[in-house]
Design an enzyme around this catalytic site. Structure first.
Site, PDB file in Angstrom:
ATOM      1  N   TYR A   8     -89.543 145.285 -29.744  1.00  0.00           N
ATOM      2  CA  TYR A   8     -88.686 146.639 -29.485  1.00  0.00           C
ATOM      3  C   TYR A   8     -90.067 148.161 -29.820  1.00  0.00           C
ATOM      4  O   TYR A   8     -89.809 148.509 -30.406  1.00  0.00           O
ATOM      5  CB  TYR A   8     -88.897 146.588 -31.572  1.00  0.00           C
ATOM      6  CG  TYR A   8     -87.373 145.527 -32.227  1.00  0.00           C
ATOM      7  CD1 TYR A   8     -87.018 145.094 -31.296  1.00  0.00           C
ATOM      8  CD2 TYR A   8     -88.116 145.292 -33.235  1.00  0.00           C
ATOM      9  CE1 TYR A   8     -85.661 144.173 -32.405  1.00  0.00           C
ATOM     10  CE2 TYR A   8     -86.992 143.845 -33.906  1.00  0.00           C
ATOM     11  CZ  TYR A   8     -86.283 143.979 -33.099  1.00  0.00           C
ATOM     12  OH  TYR A   8     -85.412 142.504 -33.767  1.00  0.00           O
ATOM     13  N   TYR A 134     -76.060 145.415 -38.075  1.00  0.00           N
ATOM     14  CA  TYR A 134     -77.169 144.332 -37.520  1.00  0.00           C
ATOM     15  C   TYR A 134     -77.773 143.210 -38.386  1.00  0.00           C
ATOM     16  O   TYR A 134     -76.936 142.429 -38.762  1.00  0.00           O
ATOM     17  CB  TYR A 134     -77.990 145.076 -37.607  1.00  0.00           C
ATOM     18  CG  TYR A 134     -79.377 143.947 -37.245  1.00  0.00           C
ATOM     19  CD1 TYR A 134     -79.799 144.281 -35.404  1.00  0.00           C
ATOM     20  CD2 TYR A 134     -80.179 143.040 -37.775  1.00  0.00           C
ATOM     21  CE1 TYR A 134     -81.019 143.320 -35.457  1.00  0.00           C
ATOM     22  CE2 TYR A 134     -80.781 142.120 -37.438  1.00  0.00           C
ATOM     23  CZ  TYR A 134     -81.617 142.794 -35.859  1.00  0.00           C
ATOM     24  OH  TYR A 134     -82.691 141.746 -35.558  1.00  0.00           O
ATOM     25  N   ASP A 223     -73.357 137.138 -44.272  1.00  0.00           N
ATOM     26  CA  ASP A 223     -74.905 137.494 -43.693  1.00  0.00           C
ATOM     27  C   ASP A 223     -76.366 138.333 -44.504  1.00  0.00           C
ATOM     28  O   ASP A 223     -75.956 139.453 -44.576  1.00  0.00           O
ATOM     29  CB  ASP A 223     -74.773 138.482 -42.189  1.00  0.00           C
ATOM     30  CG  ASP A 223     -76.433 138.540 -41.900  1.00  0.00           C
ATOM     31  OD1 ASP A 223     -77.039 137.655 -42.592  1.00  0.00           O
ATOM     32  OD2 ASP A 223     -76.688 139.398 -40.385  1.00  0.00           O
ATOM     33  N   LYS A 252     -85.121 134.821 -43.770  1.00  0.00           N
ATOM     34  CA  LYS A 252     -85.741 135.924 -44.419  1.00  0.00           C
ATOM     35  C   LYS A 252     -86.778 135.414 -46.294  1.00  0.00           C
ATOM     36  O   LYS A 252     -87.536 134.890 -45.495  1.00  0.00           O
ATOM     37  CB  LYS A 252     -85.482 138.014 -44.481  1.00  0.00           C
ATOM     38  CG  LYS A 252     -84.738 138.545 -43.587  1.00  0.00           C
ATOM     39  CD  LYS A 252     -85.066 139.644 -42.995  1.00  0.00           C
ATOM     40  CE  LYS A 252     -85.352 140.484 -42.105  1.00  0.00           C
ATOM     41  NZ  LYS A 252     -83.604 140.044 -41.031  1.00  0.00           N
TER      42      LYS A 252
HETATM   43  C1  LIG Z   1     -83.305 139.844 -39.860  1.00  0.00           C
HETATM   44  C2  LIG Z   1     -81.757 139.290 -39.732  1.00  0.00           C
HETATM   45  C3  LIG Z   1     -80.658 138.933 -38.698  1.00  0.00           C
HETATM   46  C4  LIG Z   1     -82.257 137.803 -37.600  1.00  0.00           C
HETATM   47  O1  LIG Z   1     -83.093 137.320 -38.242  1.00  0.00           O
HETATM   48  P1  LIG Z   1     -84.346 136.654 -38.036  1.00  0.00           P
HETATM   49  O2  LIG Z   1     -84.909 135.441 -37.956  1.00  0.00           O
HETATM   50  O3  LIG Z   1     -85.368 137.625 -37.528  1.00  0.00           O
HETATM   51  O4  LIG Z   1     -83.722 135.884 -36.104  1.00  0.00           O
HETATM   52  C5  LIG Z   1     -80.087 138.704 -38.882  1.00  0.00           C
HETATM   53  N1  LIG Z   1     -78.932 139.455 -40.302  1.00  0.00           N
HETATM   54  C6  LIG Z   1     -79.525 140.299 -40.886  1.00  0.00           C
HETATM   55  C7  LIG Z   1     -78.649 140.755 -41.967  1.00  0.00           C
HETATM   56  C8  LIG Z   1     -80.712 140.448 -40.563  1.00  0.00           C
HETATM   57  O5  LIG Z   1     -81.711 141.622 -41.915  1.00  0.00           O
END
Ligand SMILES: *Cc1c(COP(=O)(O)O)cnc(C)c1O
Length: 395
Positions: A8, A134, A223, A252
């Site tokens: 980025y 996102y 998500d 995460k």
């Molecule tokens: C960070 C993130 C992702 C992607 O996860 P990565 O481990 O970086 O591939 C997907 N969805 C959300 C909401 C995120 O914050």
């Protein structure tokens, strides 16, 4: 100077990155001797702070047995136990592991599309998504992100086109009436939209969205990669709306920032539809034994040390420090769970704050129009007030 390609950032103009030589608790120790409080938990994942003795021990213990075996035709305790624990705390029933949040989202998308095929329903290949969302950096995940304001607008011509709406039930119903037959699933970050600009929306929308999804035969994919493990104040953000999604994605905080791992969870309804056709996905490192052991240790600490209480305290302090703060260039402040945001009028309004904060012992990484903190849950009150103080002092 360095052969590394950084994320980025424009490589020609990127300021030199800070070199970390050690990290412990909430602190990053730099080569030049400085110590910075990590106010953003290394992109939101280091929930217990760095170098946690219990997690280190779990990792070493598993490493002495074996680090990794393929999950094709083989299985092992760490993956099985972690699946069992995730089922216990989410209310879903089956767990598919992958190695990153983005891939976890790809898995969820493929599951949703194939679910409808398994049911004999044709033509459901699209997704409904929220503006300012996102969901990751791989192609499918990018297609779910905001097509205009999101960070992947450059790839617009390359990506499949999805449907985007505001978090507004009326608009959602209009979309479903018109296009529900094409839509496999509605995908959202529940309550807190992270990398799209830190926008919050109320649990009522999520509750209503689940009802509309059920009524119009659209699956709901939550998500929870960023919101899972306490960030919005409850273990999972979906709990605040009282819903169980059809598919949930975790990442995460799942491994407390130690190793790459994601979990895509599904209900019996989804899983049972695959009894005739295999699910064609299987990342090499899925269910990695080290990552699963670390996740188990992390969850145990989270529950045993009552992290939800720590998060409630962080929430109080963030509210005291940030809500009502006014200054030139600041548009709004907002707080949800262990997430505190200062939104600026323009992207330029926070230019230089990263260096400003680092010079004062705090690691921040603003983007778009937001300066935010998502601290490790072990942050002390003094440290958290210092983080907020530095965020405000800049303006
Ligand atoms: C960070 C993130 C992702 C992607 O996860 P990565 O481990 O970086 O591939 C997907 N969805 C959300 C909401 C995120 O914050």
């Amino acid at each position: 100077m360095s052969n590394l390609w950084f994320p980025y950032a424009q490589m020609k103009t990127m300021p030199p990155p800070l070199k970390v030589v050690a990290a412990k608790g909430t602190k990053l120790c730099l080569q030049d001797g400085r110590e910075l409080i990590d106010a953003i938990s290394s992109w939101w994942c280091v929930i217990h702070g760095y170098n946690h003795p219990k997690i280190n021990a779990a990792l070493k213990e598993q490493m002495e047995k074996f680090s990794h075996v393929m999950l094709g035709g083989l299985t092992h305790d760490p993956a099985e136990k972690l699946a069992e624990e995730l089922v216990r705390i989410t209310g879903l029933s089956h767990v598919f592991f992958a190695d990153s949040g983005s891939v976890g989202i790809e898995v969820a998308m493929k599951m949703a599309v194939q679910f409808w095929k398994n049911q004999g329903v044709e033509g459901k290949h699209k997704f409904a998504c929220l503006l300012r969302g996102y969901h990751g950096d791989t192609s499918g995940a990018m297609s779910l992100g905001d097509p205009e304001d999101g960070m992947h607008h450059l790839f617009k011509g390359y990506l499949p086109k999805q449907f985007f709406i505001e978090p507004d039930l009326r608009k959602m119903e209009i979309l479903f009436k018109e296009h529900g037959k094409e839509i496999a699933a509605f995908v959202c970050e529940p309550l807190l939209q992270g990398a799209g600009g830190f926008y919050f929306y109320p649990p009522d929308f999520l509750r209503g969205a689940k009802e509309l999804c059920d009524r119009y035969n659209v699956l709901l994919i939550a998500d929870e990669v960023a919101t899972g493990f306490g960030r919005t104040g409850t273990m999972f953000a979906c709990e605040q709306a009282g819903i169980v999604p059809d598919i949930m994605v975790l990442g995460k905080g799942l491994t407390a920032g130690y190793l790459g791992l994601s979990a895509t969870l599904a209900t019996d309804k989804i899983y049972n539809s695959f009894f005739k056709e295999a699910f064609m996905h299987g990342p090499t490192f899925m269910g990695n034994a080290l990552a699963c052991s670390v996740a188990l240790a992390s969850l145990e600490i989270f529950e045993r040390e009552n992290y939800l209480q720590k998060i409630a305290r962080i929430n109080e302090i963030l509210k005291e420090e940030l809500l009502g703060f006014e200054a030139k260039g600041v548009r709004e402040t907002r707080v949800l769970g262990a997430c505190g945001v200062i939104e600026t009028e323009t992207e330029d309004a926070h230019k230089g704050i990263q260096e400003f904060a680092a010079a004062r012992g705090v690691w921040l990484r603003p983007f778009l129009r937001v300066v935010y903190t998502m601290p490790p849950y072990v942050i002390s009150e003094d440290e958290l007030r210092k983080v907020c103080g530095v965020m405000k002092e800049f303006f």
